[in-house]
Design an enzyme around this catalytic site. Structure first.
Site, PDB file in Angstrom:
ATOM      1  N   HIS A 197       0.821  -1.022   0.153  1.00  0.00           N
ATOM      2  CA  HIS A 197      -0.099   0.072  -0.090  1.00  0.00           C
ATOM      3  C   HIS A 197       0.760   1.213   0.040  1.00  0.00           C
ATOM      4  O   HIS A 197       0.388   2.336   0.455  1.00  0.00           O
ATOM      5  CB  HIS A 197      -1.025   0.134   1.255  1.00  0.00           C
ATOM      6  CG  HIS A 197      -1.767  -1.283   1.361  1.00  0.00           C
ATOM      7  ND1 HIS A 197      -2.900  -1.476   1.086  1.00  0.00           N
ATOM      8  CD2 HIS A 197      -1.494  -2.415   2.261  1.00  0.00           C
ATOM      9  CE1 HIS A 197      -3.326  -2.632   1.279  1.00  0.00           C
ATOM     10  NE2 HIS A 197      -2.440  -3.198   1.965  1.00  0.00           N
ATOM     11  N   LYS A 216      16.103  21.928 -10.854  1.00  0.00           N
ATOM     12  CA  LYS A 216      15.292  20.528 -11.301  1.00  0.00           C
ATOM     13  C   LYS A 216      16.197  19.694 -12.098  1.00  0.00           C
ATOM     14  O   LYS A 216      17.024  19.972 -13.024  1.00  0.00           O
ATOM     15  CB  LYS A 216      14.164  20.735 -12.030  1.00  0.00           C
ATOM     16  CG  LYS A 216      13.286  21.499 -11.132  1.00  0.00           C
ATOM     17  CD  LYS A 216      12.458  20.409 -10.666  1.00  0.00           C
ATOM     18  CE  LYS A 216      10.995  20.485 -11.272  1.00  0.00           C
ATOM     19  NZ  LYS A 216       9.987  19.808 -10.892  1.00  0.00           N
ATOM     20  N   SER A 230      14.862  21.615 -16.260  1.00  0.00           N
ATOM     21  CA  SER A 230      13.727  22.548 -16.452  1.00  0.00           C
ATOM     22  C   SER A 230      14.040  23.876 -16.967  1.00  0.00           C
ATOM     23  O   SER A 230      15.204  24.380 -16.743  1.00  0.00           O
ATOM     24  CB  SER A 230      12.997  22.951 -15.144  1.00  0.00           C
ATOM     25  OG  SER A 230      12.511  23.830 -15.079  1.00  0.00           O
TER      26      SER A 230
END
Ligand code: ARG
Length: 447
Positions: free
Chosen positions: A155, A282, A276
């Site tokens: 999960h 980034k 980016s």
């Protein structure tokens, strides 16, 4: 030159021609088409349907066409409807009337069925090689990371500690099954449709087994209608590819998570990351994202062909020309996905310290703490409840099970002794999992 002008009194409407043509995409099949024609001609001569001289002239012509197309000195002339007409017309242009004998005892229906089978058979080999390369990278990483601890999740919640080798080993198995699925498909498709004619065979005394043998098939197909109507091997192939992409996509999702700021389990190499245009900090996992994204595209091609085929009466229908572009695009998607994914995985840096630390947080050793009690006579269900209470205490105190003082343990259950800490250490939790397929067993050499 058209293959079928005789009974027509008018030219095809230009738009209708453009709608109908397949040369723009089936030109990919030229090698297979020519190989099929060569085998057919050899068989015709063996059966006395063509003379040896005719055979040799046609073979020489076909060889020339193949070599010129490969060299780029001959291009695919868009006046032709498909690759079959294109090759045949060129042959007649080259060698004259004897070229007109090539199509004896054959139809484009069995021809195209053959070409696609030959093409897919070769692509299965190529894709299998790429899958094997990916598995080799995985095997090396598994060897290197037998003792690299990390949390295992269910999960997406931390569940039990494991090793990176164990986690990667799961993908190693999946890609192994992908390989065997491809091998199954290759085995099942390996029957030669050539000689089925349009649908009902032919009156010429063809030796279909001989053609099959020349082209490396296990046998000639048993039923001529099936031969020209069968596209189920392509559906199988597309579903093999879809499953490969599904596996790659799940793996990509994990790479993206692991590479995120929150996880920091891995760092992707610059060669497989992008920046980016606005945010200078980034470094994005675009390759993994695109592999995940392109998975839908491959599923789409499987779906398209399933729907295309579902209502078709036997035998050949032009709808079946729609089997090609999707299959080609699926191949063109899977191959670079596999290769780029392999490169990305081989060059990424695994941050063992972060992974081990993460494995220690989140009560991943709670099951082992319960097992400790079970080994000392407490029924598992009671042990589960006791550890649950202890976890709650830890959460309140902001500590881990390893950090909780023995007195707290004993206050809830007197069975606990000093050795609980050893029993719930990360190493113990992993190493004691010795069942077949578990991470402890994998730590042993040879597993
Ligand atoms: N371009 C066709 C295809 O891809 C080749 C077979 C054509 N057969 C025919 N009867 N028109 O399916």
């Amino acid at each position: 030159m058209k293959l079928w002008g005789g009974r027509f009194t008018k030219q095809t409407d230009a738009l209708a021609f453009a709608f109908n043509e397949s040369l723009s995409f089936d030109q990919r099949l030229y090698r297979q088409d020519i190989a099929g024609s060569m085998a057919h001609v050899r068989m015709l001569a063996k059966q006395g349907i063509l003379t040896e001289d005719e055979r040799d002239q046609i073979l020489a012509g076909l060889t020339g066409i193949r070599d010129d197309l490969a060299a780029g000195t001959l291009t695919f002339d868009p006046q032709y409807e498909d690759i079959h007409s294109c090759v045949e017309a060129n042959l007649i242009e080259r060698i004259g009337d004897v070229g007109k004998k090539l199509h004896t005892g054959r139809s484009r229906n069995d021809q195209v069925a053959l070409d696609m089978k030959l093409y897919i058979r070769a692509e299965i080999e190529d894709i299998s090689t790429r899958l094997t390369e990916l598995r080799e990278v995985l095997a090396d990483l598994m060897e290197e990371h037998r003792e690299t601890y990390m949390p295992g999740f269910t999960h997406l919640q931390k569940a039990q500690p494991t090793t990176l080798a164990h986690h990667l080993g799961a993908y190693y198995e999946m890609f192994g099954r992908d390989l065997s699925r491809l091998a199954d498909t290759a085995r099942r498709l390996n029957e030669c449709p050539l000689g089925a004619g349009a649908l009902a065979g032919t009156t010429y005394p063809l030796d279909r087994d001989y053609t099959a043998q020349l082209l490396g098939f296990d046998a000639a197909t048993a039923n001529s209608m099936d031969s020209v109507s069968d596209r189920d091997y392509l559906l199988e192939f597309l579903s093999d590819l879809s499953i490969i992409m599904m596996h790659l996509s799940r793996f990509s999702e994990e790479i993206i998570l692991w590479n995120s700021n929150e996880y920091q389990f891995i760092e992707l190499d610059d060669a497989y990351s992008t920046g980016s245009s606005i945010m200078p900090q980034k470094k994005n996992p675009d390759i993994a994202e695109l592999v995940r994204g392109k998975t839908g595209r491959v599923y789409g091609h499987l779906m398209q062909l399933l729907v295309t085929m579902k209502g078709l009466p036997l035998a050949y229908n032009k709808d079946m020309q729609e089997d090609k572009e999707g299959a080609f695009d699926a191949i063109d998607t899977v191959k670079p996905s596999l290769t780029l994914f392999t490169g990305m995985l081989a060059t990424c840096r695994f941050r063992k310290d972060v992974m081990a630390k993460s494995a220690m947080n989140g009560f991943t050793n709670a099951t082992d703490a319960a097992d400790y009690l079970v080994n000392r006579g407490v029924p598992f269900r009671d042990a589960h409840g006791i550890i649950g209470q202890l976890v709650l205490t830890c959460i309140e105190r902001g500590c881990s099970l390893e950090e909780l003082p023995l007195a707290e343990y004993k206050a809830i259950c007197p069975v606990f002794e000093e050795d609980i800490y050893e029993a719930i250490s990360l190493e113990t939790c992993v190493k004691k999992r010795m069942t077949k397929g578990a991470p402890g067993a994998m730590m042993q050499a040879g597993n």
